[in-house]
Design a protein around this motif. Structure first.
Motif, PDB file in Angstrom:
ATOM      1  N   GLU A  19      44.704 120.686 -28.471  1.00  0.00           N
ATOM      2  CA  GLU A  19      43.886 121.614 -27.686  1.00  0.00           C
ATOM      3  C   GLU A  19      42.818 120.868 -26.899  1.00  0.00           C
ATOM      4  OE1 GLU A  19      42.243 124.907 -29.825  1.00  0.00           O
ATOM      5  OE2 GLU A  19      44.210 125.715 -30.334  1.00  0.00           O
ATOM      6  N   ARG A  48      53.846 126.665 -30.709  1.00  0.00           N
ATOM      7  CA  ARG A  48      53.008 127.685 -31.361  1.00  0.00           C
ATOM      8  C   ARG A  48      52.856 128.871 -30.425  1.00  0.00           C
ATOM      9  NH1 ARG A  48      48.846 125.256 -34.964  1.00  0.00           N
ATOM     10  NH2 ARG A  48      48.719 127.379 -35.712  1.00  0.00           N
ATOM     11  N   ARG A  51      49.854 131.130 -30.062  1.00  0.00           N
ATOM     12  CA  ARG A  51      48.639 130.590 -29.442  1.00  0.00           C
ATOM     13  C   ARG A  51      48.767 130.423 -27.927  1.00  0.00           C
ATOM     14  NH1 ARG A  51      45.566 126.226 -33.194  1.00  0.00           N
ATOM     15  NH2 ARG A  51      45.445 127.518 -35.055  1.00  0.00           N
ATOM     16  N   ARG A  54      45.761 131.700 -26.046  1.00  0.00           N
ATOM     17  CA  ARG A  54      44.600 130.838 -26.315  1.00  0.00           C
ATOM     18  C   ARG A  54      44.685 129.555 -25.484  1.00  0.00           C
ATOM     19  NH1 ARG A  54      41.316 129.445 -31.164  1.00  0.00           N
ATOM     20  NH2 ARG A  54      40.984 127.201 -31.126  1.00  0.00           N
ATOM     21  N   TYR A  55      45.854 128.939 -25.488  1.00  0.00           N
ATOM     22  CA  TYR A  55      46.044 127.717 -24.707  1.00  0.00           C
ATOM     23  C   TYR A  55      45.853 127.991 -23.212  1.00  0.00           C
ATOM     24  CZ  TYR A  55      48.274 125.867 -28.979  1.00  0.00           C
ATOM     25  OH  TYR A  55      48.549 125.469 -30.265  1.00  0.00           O
TER      26      TYR A  55
END
Length: 196
Positions: A19, A48, A51, A54-55
């Motif tokens: 991240e 993932r 996520r 989020r990424y």
């Protein structure tokens, strides 16, 4: 050299610090780095999928901040820093052609097409925006819309279709986005021609 850089960027996706690396790559891509953040974002989101959003947010925020850094390079340090960066990547001629033939609206259009389709490279447009003294607030809003649109679209595609969409994204999405960017540019040029 480009292939090694690409492979190194891809290898970052497997690290625990992926991240943070995504943020770093998205940041420097918008001002000085050659490899797009998508190269890191795609394997991370596929590994993932929960996520992916989020990424996308991390990549968008870092990319916009990197764009602001590029704007500042163009505005305050073109000769000292930005020109050598553009020369290093072989983008100075393209930059100079854009610089001599653009106005305020054209730079904003290029920011959107670059953010969505890397056409022209985002670093060229962020630096050009600073050189052309594009209003920083308007620049930030345009960068959020363009870069956020790209990363959030990728997140949606990956969440909806998963691994089967990877080949499409890697091989065809760039062409589709470039075609869409070309249509936007053609519409803009047509509008300018009719308006004058």
């Amino acid at each position: 050299m480009l292939r090694r850089l690409y492979d190194w960027t891809m290898s970052l996706a497997a690290r625990k610090s992926a991240e943070a690396w995504l943020a770093v790559i998205a940041f420097i891509e918008s001002s000085i780095f050659l490899i797009p953040a998508d190269v890191l974002y795609l394997p991370m989101a596929l590994a993932r999928p929960e996520r992916a959003w989020r990424y996308a947010i991390i990549a968008t925020v870092a990319s916009v901040l990197g764009g602001i850094a590029g704007w500042f390079l163009g505005y305050y340090a073109f000769e000292a820093i930005a020109r050598p960066i553009l020369e290093f990547y072989g983008k100075l001629d393209a930059f100079e052609r854009l610089r001599t033939g653009v106005d305020y609206q054209t730079v904003l259009l290029l920011l959107v097409t670059s953010g969505l389709a890397h056409l022209p490279p985002i670093k060229v447009v962020t630096i050009l925006s600073g050189v052309a003294h594009i209003n920083l607030g308007l620049f930030i809003v345009s960068a959020i819309a363009a870069r956020g649109g790209r990363f959030l679209l990728l997140a949606w595609l990956l969440r909806r279709y998963g691994e089967p969409i990877r080949d499409f994204i890697e091989k065809r999405l760039g062409h589709i986005a470039a075609a869409g960017a070309a249509v936007l540019i053609a519409l803009y040029v047509g509008y300018r021609y009719v308006a004058h």
